[in-house]
Design a protein around this motif. Structure first.
Motif, PDB file in Angstrom:
ATOM      1  N   MET A   1       0.810  -1.183   0.404  1.00 38.68           N
ATOM      2  CA  MET A   1       0.158  -0.145   0.127  1.00 38.68           C
ATOM      3  C   MET A   1       1.017   0.875   0.256  1.00 38.68           C
ATOM      4  N   ILE A   2       0.334   2.112  -0.688  1.00 37.12           N
ATOM      5  CA  ILE A   2       1.300   3.666  -1.093  1.00 37.12           C
ATOM      6  C   ILE A   2       0.015   4.486   0.178  1.00 37.12           C
ATOM      7  N   GLU A   3       0.483   5.636   1.124  1.00 35.00           N
ATOM      8  CA  GLU A   3      -0.214   6.010   1.844  1.00 35.00           C
ATOM      9  C   GLU A   3       0.578   7.432   1.748  1.00 35.00           C
ATOM     10  N   VAL A   4      -0.297   8.405   1.464  1.00 32.60           N
ATOM     11  CA  VAL A   4       0.574   9.870   1.188  1.00 32.60           C
ATOM     12  C   VAL A   4      -0.110  10.841   1.939  1.00 32.60           C
ATOM     13  N   ASN A   5       0.041  11.087   2.918  1.00 29.57           N
ATOM     14  CA  ASN A   5      -0.099  12.530   3.978  1.00 29.57           C
ATOM     15  C   ASN A   5       0.318  13.357   3.832  1.00 29.57           C
ATOM     16  N   GLN A   6      -0.295  14.916   3.245  1.00 34.28           N
ATOM     17  CA  GLN A   6      -0.201  16.098   3.612  1.00 34.28           C
ATOM     18  C   GLN A   6       1.089  16.334   2.885  1.00 34.28           C
ATOM     19  N   LEU A   7       1.134  16.407   2.020  1.00 33.62           N
ATOM     20  CA  LEU A   7       2.413  15.671   0.799  1.00 33.62           C
ATOM     21  C   LEU A   7       2.767  17.458   0.726  1.00 33.62           C
ATOM     22  N   MET A  44       5.266  11.300  -7.445  1.00 31.62           N
ATOM     23  CA  MET A  44       6.402   9.937  -7.108  1.00 31.62           C
ATOM     24  C   MET A  44       7.600   9.756  -6.438  1.00 31.62           C
ATOM     25  N   ARG A  45       8.211  10.659  -7.149  1.00 30.32           N
ATOM     26  CA  ARG A  45       9.266  10.604  -6.940  1.00 30.32           C
ATOM     27  C   ARG A  45       9.584  10.869  -5.497  1.00 30.32           C
ATOM     28  N   MET A  46       8.769  11.717  -4.227  1.00 22.84           N
ATOM     29  CA  MET A  46       9.066  11.745  -2.996  1.00 22.84           C
ATOM     30  C   MET A  46       8.533  10.764  -2.581  1.00 22.84           C
ATOM     31  N   ILE A  47       7.238   9.841  -3.072  1.00 20.47           N
ATOM     32  CA  ILE A  47       7.413   8.646  -2.488  1.00 20.47           C
ATOM     33  C   ILE A  47       8.671   7.623  -2.746  1.00 20.47           C
ATOM     34  N   GLY A  56       5.265  17.168   5.227  1.00 23.76           N
ATOM     35  CA  GLY A  56       4.362  15.694   4.923  1.00 23.76           C
ATOM     36  C   GLY A  56       4.497  14.622   4.576  1.00 23.76           C
ATOM     37  N   THR A  57       4.222  12.942   4.566  1.00 21.03           N
ATOM     38  CA  THR A  57       5.185  12.264   4.663  1.00 21.03           C
ATOM     39  C   THR A  57       4.244  10.983   3.499  1.00 21.03           C
ATOM     40  N   ALA A  58       5.002  10.301   2.648  1.00 20.02           N
ATOM     41  CA  ALA A  58       4.895   9.073   1.893  1.00 20.02           C
ATOM     42  C   ALA A  58       5.485   8.519   2.267  1.00 20.02           C
ATOM     43  N   THR A  59       5.078   7.034   1.952  1.00 20.80           N
ATOM     44  CA  THR A  59       5.291   6.103   3.014  1.00 20.80           C
ATOM     45  C   THR A  59       4.603   4.186   1.850  1.00 20.80           C
ATOM     46  N   ILE A  60       5.632   3.560   2.070  1.00 21.60           N
ATOM     47  CA  ILE A  60       5.373   2.271   1.176  1.00 21.60           C
ATOM     48  C   ILE A  60       5.354   0.961   2.413  1.00 21.60           C
ATOM     49  N   GLY A  61       3.952   1.061   2.787  1.00 24.05           N
ATOM     50  CA  GLY A  61       3.600  -0.383   3.070  1.00 24.05           C
ATOM     51  C   GLY A  61       4.202  -0.237   4.763  1.00 24.05           C
ATOM     52  N   GLY A  62       3.600   0.792   4.825  1.00 24.04           N
ATOM     53  CA  GLY A  62       4.072   2.200   6.302  1.00 24.04           C
ATOM     54  C   GLY A  62       5.643   2.589   6.720  1.00 24.04           C
ATOM     55  N   ARG A  63       6.251   2.550   5.860  1.00 23.21           N
ATOM     56  CA  ARG A  63       7.541   2.796   6.448  1.00 23.21           C
ATOM     57  C   ARG A  63       8.129   3.804   4.675  1.00 23.21           C
ATOM     58  N   LEU A  64       9.197   4.603   5.158  1.00 19.00           N
ATOM     59  CA  LEU A  64       9.510   5.346   4.486  1.00 19.00           C
ATOM     60  C   LEU A  64      10.248   4.642   3.060  1.00 19.00           C
TER      61      LEU A  64
END
Length: 307
Positions: A1-7, A44-47, A56-64
């Motif tokens: 999962m990809i989660e983007v939060n207030q990026l 996408m580059r920040m993810i 803000g944050t962008a995580t993959i599988g719950g981790r940076l």
């Protein structure tokens, strides 16, 4: 999962991405849309940890992503098909990636076969066409057999057979339960490929919904209705807030109300329906309408262009 939060990403006084929040879930293909300069590539580059967000944050599988020690096992990406050393062969390029990520050497041959480049594995990349480079980029993304995949404009340079192949590939990957995010400016590709859409403009979220829900936002969305008593039905629907007009063939053309709601109202008033057919707007029409005030670059309309 990809989660983007207030990026958020700022370059001096320019804000490329502004408070962006969305989630890309496994099991479906999510299209990532926006006008040129909307901030898709920057996001996408920040993810992937290639650009550092201002906040803000962008995580993959719950981790940076940067905290995953062997990145290709967790996420694969095609961002720029031209970002390959032209003096290397396709096999050498993939072998270097496999070695750096602790992947077995056999994966190189497996992914080259999967993308159709097995016969040119020893050729230098400098001699590859854009379509071949795209296939090589997809091979690199698949190398670690990751659960998350990101593709930026993946059909550029592909011939019709290649476009059809890549559509099927994305569908298969999503069907295996992977998270698949595909950025594209081609609305026709999203209509054939995506299940959900994340749409941004000037770095801000415009929509995060299913393909059908997004298309229904366009002003061309309507429902064609034929009834035993069209005059009574038109009155009922108008009183309920729908806009109703009569078509040339006598059918009612209803906007501002779903087919399901029309059916419910007709049933309540015991009005016999002979046809109830939704007509969604094209994805392109909905996209153009919803991003009209978010495009940074726009050419003047041509004379006689009614759009």
């Amino acid at each position: 999962m990809i989660e983007v939060n207030q990026l958020t990403k700022r370059y001096g006084e320019v804000t490329a991405v502004n408070g962006l929040t969305f989630t890309v879930r496994p099991g479906c293909v999510t299209g990532f849309l926006g006008p040129n300069g909307a901030g898709k590539s920057t996001t996408m580059r920040m993810i992937l940890g290639l650009n550092r967000p201002t906040s803000g944050t962008a995580t993959i599988g719950g981790r940076l992503f940067a905290r995953h020690r062997t990145g290709l096992r967790h996420a694969g990406a095609l961002l720029d098909a031209g970002d390959v050393h032209g003096g290397r062969s396709a096999a050498a390029h993939l072998s270097a990636l496999a070695h750096s990520n602790g992947l077995p050497r056999r994966r190189v041959g497996e992914v080259l076969r999967e993308v159709g480049l097995e016969g040119v594995a020893r050729r230098r990349v400098s001699g590859f066409s854009l379509g071949m480079r795209q296939r090589l980029g997809i091979a690199a993304a698949l190398l670690g057999d990751p659960p998350v995949l990101l593709f930026d404009e993946p059909v550029n340079g592909l011939d019709p057979e290649g476009v059809r192949w890549v559509r099927g590939l994305f569908r298969r990957l999503a069907g295996e339960g992977r998270t698949v995010l595909v950025s594209s400016h081609l609305m026709s590709e999203m209509e054939h490929t995506a299940d959900r859409l994340v749409v941004i403009g000037q770095g801000e979220l415009i929509a995060d919904e299913s393909l059908a829900e997004f298309a229904a936002r366009g002003t061309g969305a309507s429902v064609t209705v034929r009834a035993a008593d069209p005059a009574e039905l038109a009155t009922v629907l108008s009183q309920a807030g729908a806009r109703v007009r009569q078509g040339d063939d006598g059918a009612l053309i209803v906007t501002g109300m779903s087919a399901a709601r029309i059916g419910e109202l007709a049933f309540e008033r015991r009005i016999l329906l002979r046809e109830l057919a939704p007509r969604t707007a094209s994805l392109e029409q909905a996209f153009m309408e919803l991003t009209a005030d978010r495009a940074d670059y726009r050419a003047p309309a041509l004379a006689g262009d009614a759009r």
